[in-house]
Motif scaffolding. Structure first.
Motif, short mmCIF file in Angstrom:
data_model
loop_
_atom_site.label_atom_id
_atom_site.label_comp_id
_atom_site.label_asym_id
_atom_site.label_seq_id
_atom_site.Cartn_x
_atom_site.Cartn_y
_atom_site.Cartn_z
N GLU A 96 0.83 -1.21 0.00
CA GLU A 96 0.00 0.00 0.00
C GLU A 96 0.87 1.26 0.00
OE1 GLU A 96 -2.68 -0.29 3.26
OE2 GLU A 96 -3.89 -1.87 2.33
N ARG A 97 1.99 1.22 0.71
CA ARG A 97 2.87 2.40 0.71
C ARG A 97 3.46 2.62 -0.68
NH1 ARG A 97 8.15 3.55 4.54
NH2 ARG A 97 9.13 2.00 3.20
N THR A 98 3.87 1.55 -1.34
CA THR A 98 4.41 1.66 -2.69
C THR A 98 3.35 2.17 -3.66
OG1 THR A 98 5.99 -0.13 -2.28
CG2 THR A 98 5.48 0.38 -4.58
N ALA A 99 2.13 1.66 -3.52
CA ALA A 99 1.04 2.08 -4.41
C ALA A 99 0.73 3.57 -4.23
CB ALA A 99 -0.20 1.23 -4.15
N ARG A 100 0.74 4.06 -3.00
CA ARG A 100 0.48 5.48 -2.77
C ARG A 100 1.54 6.35 -3.43
NH1 ARG A 100 -0.83 3.66 2.51
NH2 ARG A 100 1.25 4.23 3.24
N TYR A 101 2.78 5.93 -3.33
CA TYR A 101 3.89 6.67 -3.95
C TYR A 101 3.74 6.70 -5.46
CZ TYR A 101 8.64 7.51 -5.63
OH TYR A 101 9.75 7.99 -6.29
N ALA A 106 2.24 9.45 -10.61
CA ALA A 106 1.39 9.48 -11.81
C ALA A 106 0.56 10.74 -11.88
CB ALA A 106 0.49 8.25 -11.83
N ALA A 107 0.23 11.30 -10.71
CA ALA A 107 -0.56 12.52 -10.67
C ALA A 107 0.30 13.77 -10.85
CB ALA A 107 -1.32 12.60 -9.36
N GLY A 108 1.60 13.57 -11.01
CA GLY A 108 2.50 14.68 -11.22
C GLY A 108 2.96 15.38 -9.96
N ALA A 109 2.71 14.79 -8.80
CA ALA A 109 3.12 15.40 -7.54
C ALA A 109 4.62 15.19 -7.32
CB ALA A 109 2.33 14.80 -6.38
N GLU A 110 5.22 16.17 -6.70
CA GLU A 110 6.62 16.04 -6.33
C GLU A 110 6.69 15.38 -4.94
OE1 GLU A 110 8.76 19.66 -6.48
OE2 GLU A 110 8.24 20.08 -8.59
N VAL A 111 6.97 14.11 -4.95
CA VAL A 111 6.99 13.34 -3.70
C VAL A 111 8.33 12.63 -3.57
CG1 VAL A 111 4.51 13.00 -3.50
CG2 VAL A 111 5.85 11.41 -4.87
N LYS A 112 8.73 12.48 -2.33
CA LYS A 112 9.97 11.78 -2.04
C LYS A 112 9.70 10.28 -1.98
CE LYS A 112 13.53 11.39 1.54
NZ LYS A 112 13.94 11.82 2.90
N GLU A 113 10.60 9.51 -2.53
CA GLU A 113 10.45 8.07 -2.46
C GLU A 113 10.44 7.63 -1.01
OE1 GLU A 113 12.45 3.96 -4.25
OE2 GLU A 113 13.31 5.92 -4.73
N PRO A 114 9.47 6.81 -0.59
CA PRO A 114 9.38 6.43 0.82
C PRO A 114 10.60 5.65 1.28
CG PRO A 114 7.89 5.12 -0.53
CD PRO A 114 8.41 6.20 -1.41
N ASP A 115 11.02 5.97 2.48
CA ASP A 115 12.12 5.22 3.08
C ASP A 115 11.79 5.00 4.56
OD1 ASP A 115 12.39 7.71 4.13
OD2 ASP A 115 14.42 8.08 3.38
N GLY A 116 12.70 4.37 5.27
CA GLY A 116 12.42 4.08 6.67
C GLY A 116 11.50 2.89 6.81
N PRO A 117 11.15 2.55 8.04
CA PRO A 117 10.32 1.35 8.26
C PRO A 117 8.91 1.50 7.72
CG PRO A 117 10.58 2.58 10.31
CD PRO A 117 11.51 3.21 9.31
N VAL A 118 8.40 0.42 7.19
CA VAL A 118 7.00 0.38 6.75
C VAL A 118 6.07 0.30 7.96
CG1 VAL A 118 5.30 -1.07 5.57
CG2 VAL A 118 7.54 -0.69 4.54
N ALA A 119 6.54 -0.37 9.01
CA ALA A 119 5.70 -0.60 10.18
C ALA A 119 6.55 -0.70 11.43
CB ALA A 119 4.88 -1.87 10.00
#
Length: 307
Positions: A96-101, A106-119
């Protein structure tokens, strides 16, 4: 339609109250940071409707303390249908975290690739149990998900408070020492029953000292999973003058078959209180483990003073 000075209808506008200045102002309420890891409660024991209800109550308490918290439940012995396994819950959280990123990109947002613990995985255990903790650790490893595993919930003053409440609910202790009334069935010696061998007994003993201070009666820890441990402690308490003993489970509940508690109480001829269950302190302590792991804890969980 509203205007910059208020709604067109002429209704009054509720303006936010100014923050009180100085050291007495109220702290800003803490909310979960955006994109924070999920809190995953690792529930031991055989899954059941009762276990699920207990776990859901615990995470509900945690969510109420930290709005926006993503809290989930994973069962050590889950079947991945009605009771999702810890491994499956962690895998789903990562997907789900990967899908949100990817949606944000895809929406053109400037987002940082998720890092750190998933849970952050919090064991639903009052005290250490090396066997169960090995299972939890193995499930985390098998998931191949970046997750942080916290320590168990105790020892802690809030658990002493919870034990006191459970004993008073069973009429085995005064609810409030400050009030001058008696309970005819109040115990004069408490056996604190744990699971996990000697390490668990030592950890339970710390909370036991806090409980003894609250009740003003001797409290000794013993291991339900060690032959003769409960009987030996009962004999020690009786030889020191205690005649009316009570068994207080230093357990949340799912980690042990309730029949073992009943058998232990019958063996030594004493009454028993209920397990800690979904006492509010359990949810608060689970959240405290999570926030401490992330470095966002506003204050450590506080126990109430002995009364």
């Amino acid at each position: 339609m509203s205007s910059p000075t208020g709604p067109a209808s002429g209704l009054p506008v509720r303006m936010p109250r100014p923050r009180q200045p100085g050291r007495h102002r109220r702290p800003e309420p803490l909310v979960a940071p955006e994109g924070a890891p999920a809190l995953v409660l690792a529930v031991p024991g055989v899954p059941s409707a009762a276990t699920r209800s207990l776990a859901e109550e615990v995470v509900s308490i945690a969510r109420s303390e930290l709005p926006g918290l993503d809290a989930r439940i994973g069962y050590l012995d889950g079947d991945d249908t009605e009771f999702p396994s810890l491994k499956a819950v962690l895998t789903r959280a990562a997907e789900e975290r990967t899908a949100r990123y990817e949606r944000a990109l895809a929406a053109g947002a400037e987002v940082k690739e998720p890092d750190g613990p998933v849970a952050v995985v919090v064991p639903l255990l009052a005290g250490p149990d090396s066997s169960l903790l090995r299972q939890i650790r193995q499930s985390v490893m098998d998931s191949r998900v970046a997750a942080e595993l916290t320590d168990v919930l105790g020892p802690h003053p809030l658990l002493a408070e919870a034990l006191h409440v459970r004993l008073s609910e069973a009429s085995l202790a005064r609810a409030d020492r400050a009030r001058l009334f008696t309970v005819a069935t109040a115990a004069d010696g408490i056996i604190l029953a744990s699971v996990g061998g000697e390490e668990a007994v030592q950890a339970a003993g710390i909370t036991g000292m806090l409980l003894a201070a609250r009740l003003a009666v001797p409290v000794m820890a013993a291991a339900l999973d060690q032959d003769g441990s409960i009987a030996s402690v009962a004999e020690q308490l009786r030889s020191s003058g205690s005649q009316q003993l009570a068994l207080a489970p230093y357990l949340i509940g799912p980690e042990i078959d309730a029949a073992l508690l009943t058998a232990a109480a019958e063996e030594v001829g004493c009454a028993t209180a209920e397990a800690l269950g979904a006492y509010p302190a359990i949810g608060k302590l689970a959240l405290a483990k999570y926030t401490t792991a992330l470095g966002i804890a506003p204050q450590p969980a506080q126990g109430t003073p002995a009364r």
